[in-house]
Design an enzyme around this catalytic site. Structure first.
Site, short mmCIF file in Angstrom:
data_model
loop_
_atom_site.label_atom_id
_atom_site.label_comp_id
_atom_site.label_asym_id
_atom_site.label_seq_id
_atom_site.Cartn_x
_atom_site.Cartn_y
_atom_site.Cartn_z
CD GLU A 225 -2.62 -1.32 2.52
OE1 GLU A 225 -3.56 -0.52 2.71
OE2 GLU A 225 -2.29 -2.17 3.34
CB SER B 6 -5.24 -1.37 -0.04
OG SER B 6 -5.03 -0.21 0.71
CE1 TYR C 69 -6.83 3.62 -1.18
CE2 TYR C 69 -6.50 1.36 -1.90
CZ TYR C 69 -6.63 2.29 -0.89
OH TYR C 69 -6.57 1.89 0.41
NE ARG D 113 -12.88 3.00 6.37
CZ ARG D 113 -11.83 2.74 5.58
NH1 ARG D 113 -10.85 3.59 5.45
NH2 ARG D 113 -11.77 1.60 4.92
CG ASP E 281 -13.98 -1.66 6.14
OD1 ASP E 281 -14.20 -0.45 6.36
OD2 ASP E 281 -13.00 -2.07 5.50
CD GLU F 123 -10.38 -5.04 6.11
OE1 GLU F 123 -9.18 -4.85 6.41
OE2 GLU F 123 -10.76 -5.33 4.96
CG ASN G 111 -9.41 -0.18 7.23
OD1 ASN G 111 -8.69 -0.73 6.41
ND2 ASN G 111 -10.72 -0.35 7.23
N GLY H 273 -7.08 5.61 5.25
CA GLY H 273 -6.57 6.50 4.21
C GLY H 273 -6.99 7.94 4.45
#
Length: 306
Positions: free
Chosen positions: A18, A150, A216, A255, A257, A270, A272, A276
């Site tokens: 990443e 990612s 992305y 964050r 998900d 999951e 993070n 990002g």
């Protein structure tokens, strides 16, 4: 605590899959800090030995590395050893949440909802019985590496014949692979800042799922915040996310998900721990809906460093 008097390292880039995303995030964070009068400097661990930070006069770290080497507890451990406060989660939460399998096992032990899954390793791959897995989990299936972020190495498997090759592909990225039941409902992501759950974002990718291209590169992925949930569902989701955040020991910001299954039940996916912070990123989108600008968000994350 006047952080503008401190010399701050913005860790960006690194050596993970990443790297490019981290360089983008780091650029946005660095420019924001500089524009607000902070003494911030870009530090790329690929080119600079991070162990030298303290000797070079740095007093604090904004860690915006993504993936292995920056988000998995190793960098956090190094920063603790040299005595520098840093943003984001600590060693244990960072290491745990980088491992999707063990994160889900822990959530399951706490009675929190996750997708049913089969775990395959490089050592057990030859024993993989595709028919048995499909009989238990159904079709389609999601195959993913346990330790990548990612959306690297993901495959949607639609036939029993395609399962082994999807696992082989994922094994290029990691030694441990998850084969999960397909979650057919909405895809959501929920930021948490300083222990407070921010509004959920509903993700609608242009393809079949939210892969690297959708995350992305594509400008056709749609993001809805507010997510369009009823107040009751938004509250249910916020309580679930806070329990998930606390269970794995997150701090600062993260964050989480979440996906819905075909019966519209929430399933945790999951965490993070270094989300990002690019033009496509979701944490700033959510923060903006409750009046937190990108500039305010960056400063708040820095202030939460420990």
């Amino acid at each position: 605590m006047n952080l503008k008097k401190e010399k701050i390292a913005v860790l960006l880039g690194g050596t993970s899959a990443e790297r490019e995303v981290s360089l983008q995030s780091g650029k946005a964070v660095l420019e924001t800090l500089l524009n607000q009068g902070y003494n911030a400097h870009p530090i790329d661990p690929k080119e600079y030995p991070v162990a030298n930070l303290k000797n070079d006069g740095f007093e604090r770290v904004f860690n915006i590395l993504h993936g292995r080497g920056g988000e998995d507890g190793t960098m956090q451990g190094l920063l603790e050893q040299i005595g520098l406060p840093y943003t984001g989660c600590g060693v244990m939460a960072s290491a745990l949440t980088m491992d999707k399998m063990r994160t889900k096992m822990l959530w399951k032990a706490f009675g929190l909802p996750v997708a049913e899954m089969e775990v395959v390793t490089r050592e057990t791959f030859n024993n993989l019985n595709s028919e048995e897995v499909v009989a238990r989990l159904g079709l389609p299936l999601m195959v993913k590496p346990s330790l990548e972020g990612s959306s690297v190495g993901l495959t949607k498997v639609k036939t029993v014949e395609a399962l082994k090759s999807a696992v082989e592909f994922a094994l290029k990225f990691d030694n441990t692979i998850l084969i999960e039941e397909w979650l057919a409902g909405d895809e959501l992501t929920v930021p948490v800042l300083d222990g407070k759950v921010l509004p959920a974002i509903h993700i609608v990718p242009e393809g079949e799922f939210y892969d690297y291209q959708a995350k992305y590169i594509s400008d056709n992925t749609q993001y809805f915040c507010p997510a369009g949930l009823t107040p009751e569902r938004e509250q249910e989701l916020a309580l679930l996310v806070k329990r998930a955040y606390d269970a794995v020991g997150c701090r600062g910001w993260s964050r989480i998900d979440v996906m819905c299954d075909s019966q519209d039940n929430f399933r945790l996916v999951e965490v993070n721990t270094n989300p990002g912070m690019t033009s496509h990123s979701l944490f700033p989108k959510s923060a903006a809906t409750v009046g937190i600008s990108f500039e305010q968000l960056v400063v708040k994350i820095l202030e939460l460093s420990a």
